[in-house]
Write a protein that holds these residues in place. Structure first.
Motif, short mmCIF file in Angstrom:
data_model
loop_
_atom_site.label_atom_id
_atom_site.label_comp_id
_atom_site.label_asym_id
_atom_site.label_seq_id
_atom_site.Cartn_x
_atom_site.Cartn_y
_atom_site.Cartn_z
N MET A 4 0.83 -1.21 0.00
CA MET A 4 0.00 0.00 0.00
C MET A 4 0.86 1.26 0.00
O MET A 4 0.44 2.29 -0.50
CB MET A 4 -0.91 0.01 1.23
CG MET A 4 -2.09 -0.91 1.12
SD MET A 4 -3.37 -0.19 0.11
CE MET A 4 -3.95 1.08 1.21
N GLN A 5 2.06 1.16 0.54
CA GLN A 5 2.94 2.33 0.60
C GLN A 5 3.23 2.87 -0.79
O GLN A 5 3.30 4.08 -0.99
CB GLN A 5 4.23 1.98 1.33
CG GLN A 5 4.00 1.65 2.79
CD GLN A 5 5.17 0.91 3.40
OE1 GLN A 5 5.98 0.32 2.71
NE2 GLN A 5 5.23 0.93 4.73
N ALA A 6 3.41 1.99 -1.77
CA ALA A 6 3.68 2.44 -3.14
C ALA A 6 2.50 3.25 -3.68
O ALA A 6 2.70 4.29 -4.32
CB ALA A 6 3.98 1.25 -4.05
N GLU B 268 0.18 4.86 -1.86
CA GLU B 268 0.10 6.11 -1.10
C GLU B 268 1.14 7.11 -1.59
O GLU B 268 0.84 8.28 -1.78
CB GLU B 268 0.27 5.82 0.39
CG GLU B 268 -0.90 5.09 1.00
CD GLU B 268 -0.61 4.55 2.40
OE1 GLU B 268 0.55 4.63 2.87
OE2 GLU B 268 -1.56 4.03 3.02
N ARG B 269 2.37 6.65 -1.80
CA ARG B 269 3.44 7.53 -2.30
C ARG B 269 3.11 8.05 -3.70
O ARG B 269 3.39 9.20 -4.03
CB ARG B 269 4.79 6.80 -2.32
CG ARG B 269 5.40 6.61 -0.95
CD ARG B 269 6.86 6.15 -0.98
NE ARG B 269 7.26 5.37 -2.14
CZ ARG B 269 7.26 4.03 -2.20
NH1 ARG B 269 6.88 3.32 -1.16
NH2 ARG B 269 7.65 3.40 -3.29
N TYR B 270 2.52 7.18 -4.53
CA TYR B 270 2.12 7.56 -5.89
C TYR B 270 1.17 8.76 -5.85
O TYR B 270 1.36 9.75 -6.56
CB TYR B 270 1.47 6.34 -6.56
CG TYR B 270 0.88 6.59 -7.91
CD1 TYR B 270 1.64 6.46 -9.07
CD2 TYR B 270 -0.47 6.92 -8.06
CE1 TYR B 270 1.09 6.66 -10.33
CE2 TYR B 270 -1.03 7.13 -9.31
CZ TYR B 270 -0.24 7.00 -10.44
OH TYR B 270 -0.80 7.21 -11.67
N GLU C 126 0.64 10.85 -3.27
CA GLU C 126 1.31 12.00 -2.68
C GLU C 126 2.15 12.73 -3.73
O GLU C 126 2.13 13.96 -3.82
CB GLU C 126 2.19 11.56 -1.51
CG GLU C 126 1.42 11.15 -0.28
CD GLU C 126 2.29 10.45 0.77
OE1 GLU C 126 3.53 10.36 0.59
OE2 GLU C 126 1.71 9.99 1.77
N CYS D 108 7.60 4.90 -7.95
CA CYS D 108 6.64 3.92 -7.41
C CYS D 108 6.32 2.82 -8.41
O CYS D 108 5.69 1.82 -8.05
CB CYS D 108 5.34 4.63 -7.02
SG CYS D 108 5.55 5.90 -5.75
N SER E 107 -7.21 -2.15 -0.41
CA SER E 107 -6.21 -3.11 -0.89
C SER E 107 -6.65 -4.54 -0.63
O SER E 107 -7.40 -4.81 0.32
CB SER E 107 -4.86 -2.86 -0.23
OG SER E 107 -4.91 -3.16 1.14
N GLY F 117 6.78 -4.49 -4.19
CA GLY F 117 6.76 -3.12 -3.72
C GLY F 117 6.61 -2.07 -4.79
O GLY F 117 6.70 -0.87 -4.50
N LYS F 118 6.39 -2.49 -6.03
CA LYS F 118 6.23 -1.54 -7.13
C LYS F 118 4.87 -1.73 -7.81
O LYS F 118 4.32 -2.83 -7.82
CB LYS F 118 7.33 -1.74 -8.19
CG LYS F 118 8.72 -1.48 -7.70
CD LYS F 118 8.98 0.01 -7.56
CE LYS F 118 10.44 0.28 -7.22
NZ LYS F 118 10.73 1.70 -7.15
#
Length: 130
Positions: A2-4, A6-8, A10, A23, A66, A111-112
């Protein structure tokens, strides 16, 4: 995973194309609402450059969902934008504002983001800027 995603988002709201590209997997498949599938980061970057020239957008009311195994995600949001420069085949740009709901779907691996699919109501957008 999910971090990828969220970063996308942002990076999108910050107008940070390199941050968005970071990302993505090198072979990302980008499915746009209208048009052909773009494969790879280079074509994604070209798309972002075009969009930045024609539109200024901020996404609000973002909700990310997710899958339990982290391989897929989806997001719902509002696109708040300004039409800056006329995009080929679309109405003339005169600085019109628009607001429309949209959604994106993602596949993720290691992670991508490996696939981005975005949907919105083009007819609603055309009505708002016409």
């Amino acid at each position: 995973m999910m971090q990828a995603v969220e970063r996308y988002f942002e990076a999108f709201n910050a107008g940070d194309t390199p941050g968005m590209l970071d990302c993505l997997s090198d072979d990302v498949a980008h499915h746009v609402n209208e048009g052909k599938i773009r494969h790879g980061k280079d074509l994604f970057a070209e798309f972002c450059a075009h969009m930045s020239r024609c539109y200024r957008e901020e996404l609000t009311d973002l909700v990310i969902f997710s899958a339990a195994n982290g391989s897929r995600a989806a997001a719902e949001y509002m696109v708040n934008g300004t039409y800056l420069a006329t995009d080929a085949g679309l109405p003339e740009a005169r600085g019109q504002s628009y607001r429309l709901p949209a959604g994106s779907f993602f596949h993720l691996h290691d992670g991508k983001i490996t696939r981005v699919t975005t949907y919105y109501n083009l007819a609603d957008w055309v009505r708002q800027v016409s």
